[in-house]
Design a protein around this motif. Structure first.
Motif, mmCIF file in Angstrom:
data_model
loop_
_atom_site.group_PDB
_atom_site.id
_atom_site.type_symbol
_atom_site.label_atom_id
_atom_site.label_comp_id
_atom_site.label_asym_id
_atom_site.label_seq_id
_atom_site.Cartn_x
_atom_site.Cartn_y
_atom_site.Cartn_z
ATOM 1 N N GLY A 22 -1.123 -0.625 3.158
ATOM 2 C CA GLY A 22 -1.928 -0.467 1.882
ATOM 3 C C GLY A 22 -2.231 -1.927 1.585
ATOM 4 N N LEU A 23 -1.094 -2.837 1.585
ATOM 5 C CA LEU A 23 -1.245 -4.314 1.121
ATOM 6 C C LEU A 23 -2.077 -4.776 2.339
ATOM 7 N N ALA A 24 -1.929 -4.605 3.392
ATOM 8 C CA ALA A 24 -2.955 -5.174 4.620
ATOM 9 C C ALA A 24 -4.352 -4.696 4.539
ATOM 10 N N THR A 25 -4.738 -3.513 4.190
ATOM 11 C CA THR A 25 -5.789 -2.847 4.408
ATOM 12 C C THR A 25 -6.668 -2.365 3.159
ATOM 13 N N GLY A 26 -5.862 -2.260 2.262
ATOM 14 C CA GLY A 26 -6.439 -1.565 0.829
ATOM 15 C C GLY A 26 -6.400 -0.212 0.974
ATOM 16 N N GLU A 27 -6.029 0.635 2.027
ATOM 17 C CA GLU A 27 -6.042 1.875 1.899
ATOM 18 C C GLU A 27 -4.556 2.470 1.508
ATOM 19 N N TRP A 28 -4.658 3.069 0.589
ATOM 20 C CA TRP A 28 -3.108 3.356 -0.268
ATOM 21 C C TRP A 28 -3.097 4.886 -0.167
ATOM 22 N N GLN A 29 -3.746 5.813 0.356
ATOM 23 C CA GLN A 29 -3.469 7.052 0.272
ATOM 24 C C GLN A 29 -2.205 7.674 0.833
ATOM 25 N N ALA A 30 -2.166 7.083 1.963
ATOM 26 C CA ALA A 30 -0.830 7.663 2.663
ATOM 27 C C ALA A 30 0.620 7.361 1.871
ATOM 28 N N PHE A 31 0.342 6.063 1.089
ATOM 29 C CA PHE A 31 1.482 5.878 0.262
ATOM 30 C C PHE A 31 1.436 6.517 -1.114
ATOM 31 N N LEU A 32 0.254 6.871 -1.640
ATOM 32 C CA LEU A 32 0.051 7.543 -2.817
ATOM 33 C C LEU A 32 0.628 9.200 -2.584
ATOM 34 N N ASP A 33 0.222 9.653 -1.571
ATOM 35 C CA ASP A 33 0.844 11.137 -0.890
ATOM 36 C C ASP A 33 2.339 11.287 -0.973
ATOM 37 N N MET A 34 3.011 10.094 -0.953
ATOM 38 C CA MET A 34 4.416 10.172 -0.892
ATOM 39 C C MET A 34 5.180 10.159 -2.346
ATOM 40 N N LEU A 35 4.300 9.881 -3.265
ATOM 41 C CA LEU A 35 4.740 9.595 -4.632
ATOM 42 C C LEU A 35 4.914 11.093 -5.471
ATOM 43 N N THR A 36 5.854 11.044 -6.311
ATOM 44 C CA THR A 36 5.924 12.418 -7.109
ATOM 45 C C THR A 36 4.746 12.347 -8.332
ATOM 46 N N GLU A 37 4.541 13.442 -8.608
ATOM 47 C CA GLU A 37 3.543 13.499 -9.733
ATOM 48 C C GLU A 37 4.022 12.567 -11.020
ATOM 49 N N ASP A 38 5.086 12.556 -11.445
ATOM 50 C CA ASP A 38 5.666 11.907 -12.564
ATOM 51 C C ASP A 38 6.528 10.578 -11.907
ATOM 52 N N PHE A 39 5.880 9.907 -10.961
ATOM 53 C CA PHE A 39 6.566 8.634 -10.461
ATOM 54 C C PHE A 39 6.214 7.600 -11.422
ATOM 55 N N THR A 40 7.227 6.608 -11.451
ATOM 56 C CA THR A 40 7.593 5.561 -12.551
ATOM 57 C C THR A 40 7.307 4.379 -11.708
ATOM 58 N N PHE A 41 6.776 3.073 -12.181
ATOM 59 C CA PHE A 41 7.068 2.017 -11.702
ATOM 60 C C PHE A 41 6.981 0.841 -12.697
ATOM 61 N N TRP A 42 7.689 0.140 -12.461
ATOM 62 C CA TRP A 42 7.829 -1.364 -13.119
ATOM 63 C C TRP A 42 7.392 -2.403 -12.361
ATOM 64 N N PHE A 43 6.579 -3.369 -13.287
ATOM 65 C CA PHE A 43 5.998 -4.488 -12.511
ATOM 66 C C PHE A 43 6.130 -5.637 -13.655
ATOM 67 N N PRO A 44 6.395 -6.762 -13.109
ATOM 68 C CA PRO A 44 6.920 -7.924 -13.925
ATOM 69 C C PRO A 44 5.729 -8.502 -14.689
#
Length: 136
Positions: A22-44
């Motif tokens: 995703g970082l290399a190409t901008g294509e995130w769908q494969a990564f997003l498919d691996m996430l739970t619906e209630d996924f949480t993330f923290w960014f600084p």
């Protein structure tokens, strides 16, 4: 290594592979498919600073990252650390951020729940320009 920690490592490695793609190409769908619906993330820093909740919020974040790095980011993995539920990937990356050269050292942590990634935390800032996505 226990069966649970082996599964955690397997899922996280697969997720990291999709993440780097995703970082290399901008294509995130494969990564997003691996996430739970209630996924949480923290960014600084920046627009997504702090705790963010939900797969759609994650989609917005990763699209924003790709827009900030239109030529993509190259990653070189330095270290991997894991336990029963969490895997930490330490890497250095580089690319062009808002038209300027960018280099950094980053650690991302994936929390694994079953066969999905349910949490993500990112920490960065030691090599060169580390103002990643700090504008609102």
């Amino acid at each position: 290594m226990t069966e649970n920690s082996e599964n955690t490592l397997k899922i996280a490695r697969q997720g990291f592979e999709h993440f780097t793609q995703g970082l290399a190409t901008g294509e995130w769908q494969a990564f997003l498919d691996m996430l739970t619906e209630d996924f949480t993330f923290w960014f600084p820093t920046g627009k997504f600073q702090g705790l963010n909740v939900g797969k759609e919020r994650a989609r917005e974040f990763f699209q924003y990252v790709s827009a900030s790095f239109p030529s993509g980011i190259t990653i070189n993995l330095d270290r991997l650390t894991s336990n029963e539920t969490t895997v930490i990937f330490e890497f250095h990356d580089e690319g062009i951020l808002f038209g300027q050269p960018y280099k950094n050292r980053v650690a991302v942590s994936f929390d694994v729940c079953g066969d999905k990634i349910c949490g993500y935390r990112e920490y960065f800032g030691s090599d060169g320009k580390s103002s990643l996505l700090t504008t609102d």
